[in-house]
Enzyme design. Structure first.
Site, PDB file in Angstrom:
ATOM      1  N   ASP A  98      22.110   3.966  38.515  1.00  0.00           N
ATOM      2  CA  ASP A  98      22.123   4.758  37.547  1.00  0.00           C
ATOM      3  C   ASP A  98      21.614   4.268  36.252  1.00  0.00           C
ATOM      4  OD1 ASP A  98      24.265   3.644  37.096  1.00  0.00           O
ATOM      5  OD2 ASP A  98      25.649   5.343  37.069  1.00  0.00           O
ATOM      6  N   LYS A 148      35.241   3.593   7.828  1.00  0.00           N
ATOM      7  CA  LYS A 148      34.413   3.674   9.026  1.00  0.00           C
ATOM      8  C   LYS A 148      33.905   2.301   9.508  1.00  0.00           C
ATOM      9  CE  LYS A 148      32.669   8.513   7.627  1.00  0.00           C
ATOM     10  NZ  LYS A 148      31.356   9.054   7.296  1.00  0.00           N
ATOM     11  N   ASP A 203      23.003   3.585  30.694  1.00  0.00           N
ATOM     12  CA  ASP A 203      23.830   3.846  31.825  1.00  0.00           C
ATOM     13  C   ASP A 203      23.931   5.533  31.656  1.00  0.00           C
ATOM     14  OD1 ASP A 203      25.469   4.567  33.767  1.00  0.00           O
ATOM     15  OD2 ASP A 203      27.155   3.098  33.203  1.00  0.00           O
TER      16      ASP A 203
END
Length: 217
Positions: A98, A148, A203
């Site tokens: 995949d 962040k 993926d």
């Protein structure tokens, strides 16, 4: 793998046959292998195997020889290797079904050979940005504030090169994950190489990743 996270798409096709830009993911992998000179390919099939076998046939139309490893029950990322018709003579390249990637497989194979590794694992940098300011605390006092922050990890990319001797260590017709084989190598002191993938890699195992692959925002 039934691709439960991608239902209802995987109710009608197996996950590796989901189309991205007009081609099934598995077809893109196969053509990428052929582009790097690989002419014999084994496809491990279980869920909706007939869809895959009908599409690829014997591989003639794709420039290679395709053979099928038919799993009676799902055997994980590595268990199907125990069903190979004969022990390989050369290092074996194993990829999850995949993946969308442009990794230079020729370079990776050369890296494995030149490094004298028993196994080589492809990896990619995974970066996650925390969407909030993060407090550093000592007891009930704030001693720092990071806005962040980013963290990065070297993530297994699901692409392996294995020396032929390793195949005999895969248990027969038993669910078995390839990371377990890599752990066995490390525990036994065998050299394991790490090959950084700088090319495109995705993926396609989650709806958000599939949308990204298809160019959605």
């Amino acid at each position: 793998c039934r691709g439960e996270r991608l239902r209802p798409l995987t109710d009608s096709v197996p996950k590796p046959m989901i189309r991205v830009a007009g081609r099934p993911i598995l077809e893109r992998i196969l053509l990428h292998l052929v582009g790097h000179g690989i002419r014999r390919v084994f496809l491990s099939v279980n869920y909706m195997a007939e869809v895959i076998e009908k599409h690829f046939g014997d591989g003639t139309g794709f420039g290679c020889r395709v053979e099928y490893i038919r799993e009676r029950t799902p055997l994980g990322t590595g268990g199907a290797l125990s069903l190979l018709p004969e022990p390989p003579e050369d290092p074996l390249l194993v990829l999850n079904g995949d993946l969308l990637t442009q990794v230079d497989l020729s370079s990776m194979l050369q890296f494995h050979s030149m490094g004298g590794f028993t196994a080589t694992v492809g990896y990619t940098e995974y970066i996650h940005t925390v969407p909030y300011g993060v407090l550093d605390l000592e007891g009930n006092r704030v001693v720092g504030l990071r806005e962040k922050p980013c963290e990065s990890w070297n993530a297994n990319a699901g692409i392996y090169i294995l020396d032929p001797a390793l195949i005999g260590r895969v248990p027969k017709e038993t669910e078995f994950q390839l990371p377990s084989l890599i752990e066995e190598c490390l525990e036994g002191g065998k050299p394991v190489g790490s090959y950084r993938i700088d090319e495109d890699w995705l993926d396609v195992g989650h709806p958000s990743q599939l949308q990204r692959a298809r160019g959605h925002r």
